[in-house]
Design a protein around this motif. Structure first.
Motif, PDB file in Angstrom:
ATOM      1  N   GLN A  20      49.390  32.472  35.032  1.00 43.65           N
ATOM      2  CA  GLN A  20      48.835  31.471  35.945  1.00 43.65           C
ATOM      3  C   GLN A  20      47.454  31.002  35.501  1.00 43.65           C
ATOM      4  O   GLN A  20      47.132  29.818  35.582  1.00 43.65           O
ATOM      5  CB  GLN A  20      48.733  32.049  37.361  1.00 43.65           C
ATOM      6  N   SER A  21      46.645  31.929  34.989  1.00 40.52           N
ATOM      7  CA  SER A  21      45.244  31.608  34.751  1.00 40.52           C
ATOM      8  C   SER A  21      44.839  31.510  33.288  1.00 40.52           C
ATOM      9  O   SER A  21      44.004  30.681  32.935  1.00 40.52           O
ATOM     10  CB  SER A  21      44.360  32.670  35.439  1.00 40.52           C
ATOM     11  N   TYR A  22      45.372  32.377  32.420  1.00 34.59           N
ATOM     12  CA  TYR A  22      44.842  32.487  31.061  1.00 34.59           C
ATOM     13  C   TYR A  22      45.833  32.160  29.943  1.00 34.59           C
ATOM     14  O   TYR A  22      45.434  31.841  28.831  1.00 34.59           O
ATOM     15  CB  TYR A  22      44.312  33.912  30.822  1.00 34.59           C
ATOM     16  N   PHE A  23      47.101  32.248  30.212  1.00 37.45           N
ATOM     17  CA  PHE A  23      48.077  32.149  29.127  1.00 37.45           C
ATOM     18  C   PHE A  23      49.249  31.272  29.569  1.00 37.45           C
ATOM     19  O   PHE A  23      50.398  31.690  29.586  1.00 37.45           O
ATOM     20  CB  PHE A  23      48.548  33.552  28.762  1.00 37.45           C
ATOM     21  N   LYS A  24      48.914  30.040  29.935  1.00 39.05           N
ATOM     22  CA  LYS A  24      49.919  29.125  30.445  1.00 39.05           C
ATOM     23  C   LYS A  24      50.822  28.633  29.308  1.00 39.05           C
ATOM     24  O   LYS A  24      50.372  28.418  28.191  1.00 39.05           O
ATOM     25  CB  LYS A  24      49.240  27.943  31.131  1.00 39.05           C
ATOM     26  N   ASN A  25      52.105  28.461  29.645  1.00 40.79           N
ATOM     27  CA  ASN A  25      53.087  27.941  28.688  1.00 40.79           C
ATOM     28  C   ASN A  25      53.105  28.728  27.372  1.00 40.79           C
ATOM     29  O   ASN A  25      52.835  28.173  26.291  1.00 40.79           O
ATOM     30  CB  ASN A  25      52.805  26.465  28.398  1.00 40.79           C
ATOM     31  N   PRO A  26      53.410  30.026  27.421  1.00 45.70           N
ATOM     32  CA  PRO A  26      53.496  30.810  26.177  1.00 45.70           C
ATOM     33  C   PRO A  26      54.621  30.281  25.300  1.00 45.70           C
ATOM     34  O   PRO A  26      55.623  29.748  25.810  1.00 45.70           O
ATOM     35  CB  PRO A  26      53.797  32.230  26.670  1.00 45.70           C
ATOM     36  N   PRO A  27      54.508  30.397  23.980  1.00 43.15           N
ATOM     37  CA  PRO A  27      55.541  29.907  23.069  1.00 43.15           C
ATOM     38  C   PRO A  27      56.904  30.554  23.352  1.00 43.15           C
ATOM     39  O   PRO A  27      56.981  31.725  23.721  1.00 43.15           O
ATOM     40  CB  PRO A  27      55.024  30.322  21.688  1.00 43.15           C
ATOM     41  N   GLU A  28      57.959  29.771  23.196  1.00 45.80           N
ATOM     42  CA  GLU A  28      59.317  30.264  23.442  1.00 45.80           C
ATOM     43  C   GLU A  28      59.621  31.468  22.567  1.00 45.80           C
ATOM     44  O   GLU A  28      60.254  32.434  23.007  1.00 45.80           O
ATOM     45  CB  GLU A  28      60.316  29.139  23.149  1.00 45.80           C
ATOM     46  N   GLU A  29      59.147  31.422  21.321  1.00 44.20           N
ATOM     47  CA  GLU A  29      59.371  32.524  20.383  1.00 44.20           C
ATOM     48  C   GLU A  29      58.790  33.816  20.919  1.00 44.20           C
ATOM     49  O   GLU A  29      59.374  34.900  20.775  1.00 44.20           O
ATOM     50  CB  GLU A  29      58.725  32.174  19.041  1.00 44.20           C
ATOM     51  N   LEU A  30      57.633  33.708  21.544  1.00 45.72           N
ATOM     52  CA  LEU A  30      56.958  34.893  22.072  1.00 45.72           C
ATOM     53  C   LEU A  30      57.645  35.408  23.324  1.00 45.72           C
ATOM     54  O   LEU A  30      57.849  36.615  23.482  1.00 45.72           O
ATOM     55  CB  LEU A  30      55.496  34.555  22.372  1.00 45.72           C
ATOM     56  N   ARG A  31      58.028  34.513  24.217  1.00 48.63           N
ATOM     57  CA  ARG A  31      58.650  34.919  25.481  1.00 48.63           C
ATOM     58  C   ARG A  31      59.978  35.640  25.264  1.00 48.63           C
ATOM     59  O   ARG A  31      60.374  36.483  26.065  1.00 48.63           O
ATOM     60  CB  ARG A  31      58.850  33.701  26.386  1.00 48.63           C
ATOM     61  N   LYS A  32      60.671  35.300  24.179  1.00 47.95           N
ATOM     62  CA  LYS A  32      61.958  35.933  23.910  1.00 47.95           C
ATOM     63  C   LYS A  32      61.816  37.299  23.255  1.00 47.95           C
ATOM     64  O   LYS A  32      62.794  38.050  23.159  1.00 47.95           O
ATOM     65  CB  LYS A  32      62.795  35.014  23.000  1.00 47.95           C
ATOM     66  N   ASN A  33      60.633  37.627  22.798  1.00 50.38           N
ATOM     67  CA  ASN A  33      60.415  38.913  22.152  1.00 50.38           C
ATOM     68  C   ASN A  33      60.401  40.033  23.192  1.00 50.38           C
ATOM     69  O   ASN A  33      59.796  39.892  24.259  1.00 50.38           O
ATOM     70  CB  ASN A  33      59.088  38.890  21.384  1.00 50.38           C
ATOM     71  N   ALA A  34      61.068  41.145  22.890  1.00 49.99           N
ATOM     72  CA  ALA A  34      61.179  42.257  23.842  1.00 49.99           C
ATOM     73  C   ALA A  34      59.817  42.817  24.226  1.00 49.99           C
ATOM     74  O   ALA A  34      59.620  43.304  25.349  1.00 49.99           O
ATOM     75  CB  ALA A  34      62.053  43.358  23.249  1.00 49.99           C
ATOM     76  N   LYS A  35      58.863  42.748  23.308  1.00 56.39           N
ATOM     77  CA  LYS A  35      57.544  43.312  23.571  1.00 56.39           C
ATOM     78  C   LYS A  35      56.742  42.487  24.577  1.00 56.39           C
ATOM     79  O   LYS A  35      55.774  42.976  25.151  1.00 56.39           O
ATOM     80  CB  LYS A  35      56.742  43.439  22.275  1.00 56.39           C
ATOM     81  N   TYR A  36      57.132  41.242  24.771  1.00 58.65           N
ATOM     82  CA  TYR A  36      56.393  40.370  25.684  1.00 58.65           C
ATOM     83  C   TYR A  36      56.447  40.928  27.105  1.00 58.65           C
ATOM     84  O   TYR A  36      55.421  41.085  27.765  1.00 58.65           O
ATOM     85  CB  TYR A  36      56.972  38.956  25.646  1.00 58.65           C
ATOM     86  N   LYS A  37      57.645  41.253  27.585  1.00 54.75           N
ATOM     87  CA  LYS A  37      57.807  41.789  28.941  1.00 54.75           C
ATOM     88  C   LYS A  37      57.197  43.176  29.061  1.00 54.75           C
ATOM     89  O   LYS A  37      56.516  43.493  30.047  1.00 54.75           O
ATOM     90  CB  LYS A  37      59.290  41.823  29.320  1.00 54.75           C
ATOM     91  N   SER A  38      57.428  44.030  28.055  1.00 51.77           N
ATOM     92  CA  SER A  38      56.908  45.396  28.134  1.00 51.77           C
ATOM     93  C   SER A  38      55.372  45.419  28.146  1.00 51.77           C
ATOM     94  O   SER A  38      54.763  46.332  28.707  1.00 51.77           O
ATOM     95  CB  SER A  38      57.443  46.238  26.970  1.00 51.77           C
ATOM     96  N   THR A  39      54.756  44.406  27.533  1.00 46.00           N
ATOM     97  CA  THR A  39      53.290  44.319  27.550  1.00 46.00           C
ATOM     98  C   THR A  39      52.763  44.258  28.976  1.00 46.00           C
ATOM     99  O   THR A  39      51.839  44.988  29.356  1.00 46.00           O
ATOM    100  CB  THR A  39      52.826  43.062  26.790  1.00 46.00           C
ATOM    101  N   TRP A  40      53.368  43.393  29.779  1.00 46.57           N
ATOM    102  CA  TRP A  40      52.887  43.211  31.149  1.00 46.57           C
ATOM    103  C   TRP A  40      53.225  44.413  32.022  1.00 46.57           C
ATOM    104  O   TRP A  40      52.503  44.710  32.982  1.00 46.57           O
ATOM    105  CB  TRP A  40      53.475  41.923  31.722  1.00 46.57           C
ATOM    106  N   ILE A  41      54.307  45.096  31.711  1.00 45.14           N
ATOM    107  CA  ILE A  41      54.643  46.322  32.449  1.00 45.14           C
ATOM    108  C   ILE A  41      53.581  47.383  32.184  1.00 45.14           C
ATOM    109  O   ILE A  41      53.088  48.037  33.119  1.00 45.14           O
ATOM    110  CB  ILE A  41      56.037  46.836  32.037  1.00 45.14           C
ATOM    111  N   ILE A  42      53.209  47.548  30.914  1.00 47.71           N
ATOM    112  CA  ILE A  42      52.187  48.536  30.552  1.00 47.71           C
ATOM    113  C   ILE A  42      50.856  48.215  31.229  1.00 47.71           C
ATOM    114  O   ILE A  42      50.197  49.098  31.799  1.00 47.71           O
ATOM    115  CB  ILE A  42      52.003  48.585  29.017  1.00 47.71           C
ATOM    116  N   LEU A  43      50.460  46.944  31.184  1.00 42.77           N
ATOM    117  CA  LEU A  43      49.177  46.556  31.770  1.00 42.77           C
ATOM    118  C   LEU A  43      49.195  46.662  33.296  1.00 42.77           C
ATOM    119  O   LEU A  43      48.191  47.031  33.909  1.00 42.77           O
ATOM    120  CB  LEU A  43      48.814  45.131  31.344  1.00 42.77           C
TER     121      LEU A  43
END
Length: 207
Positions: free
Chosen positions: A128-151
């Motif tokens: 919402q605030s810092y990382f709007k419209n992340p690249p499609e390539e990044l969003r499809k990566n498995a590590k993208y979701k796990s990053t936010w879970i860890i944080l």
């Protein structure tokens, strides 16, 4: 994927350089000074009310300057407002001191509870605030979701630690010491976790 990550995050790296600045003094040190001055003159309730008004005012001024709603700052202002109103009505300083503990417990429940949603709370805040419209390539990566879970887990753990420390201090030290320590701890640990939250995705995605 490395170039997409680098290009998307570079604009956010400067945030970590601005954590310990005049805003830290305004939001953390000045409320403590206000309370100490009034407490020295045997007016702790007045000190709490004024320092509380100051803290809420800082959030409002930042909103006016930035013209953007910060989710965490807004939540903090709401809880501070509730604590302040309760203190004024009850005329009991203890009410204001207990409210941060209640706030941290609720924050922890919110963070941990969001892990069961489609998007953890940190992911919602960042997108919402810092990382709007992340690249499609990044969003499809498995590590993208796990990053936010860890944080999100890290933020929940931080609030648990603040609540535990608050409970311990409230029963062991004086009122002014409790207020000073818990305010400083919160205003130091939170920026440090923000810095970690900024640097962690870049490191984790490149790993």
């Amino acid at each position: 994927m490395g170039n997409a990550i680098k290009g998307s995050l570079n604009k956010n790296q400067s945030l970590s350089k601005n954590i310990f600045n005049k805003d830290f003094v305004v939001s953390a040190i000045i409320p403590i000074v206000i309370f100490y001055v009034f407490n020295k003159f045997k007016m702790p309730l007045n000190g709490i009310i004024l320092s509380g008004i100051w803290s809420i005012g800082v959030v409002i001024v930042n909103f006016i300057k930035e013209h953007e709603i910060n989710v965490l700052a807004t939540m903090a202002a709401i809880f501070s407002g509730v604590g302040l109103i309760g203190t004024i009505i009850s005329k009991n300083p203890t009410f204001y001191f207990i409210s941060p503990i209640v706030r941290d417990v609720l924050y922890a429940l919110i963070f941990f509870g969001s892990l069961f949603l489609e998007k953890p709370l940190i992911q919602l805040i960042v997108e919402q605030s810092y990382f709007k419209n992340p690249p499609e390539e990044l969003r499809k990566n498995a590590k993208y979701k796990s990053t936010w879970i860890i944080l999100t887990i890290a933020w929940g753990a931080l609030n648990v630690s603040q609540a535990v420390i608050g409970i311990i201090l409230l029963n062991l030290v004086s009122m002014q010491s409790y207020y000073a320590i818990i305010t400083l701890y919160s205003n130091i640990s939170t920026p440090l976790l923000i810095a970690f939250s900024i640097s962690f995705p870049s490191w984790y995605w490149k790993k």
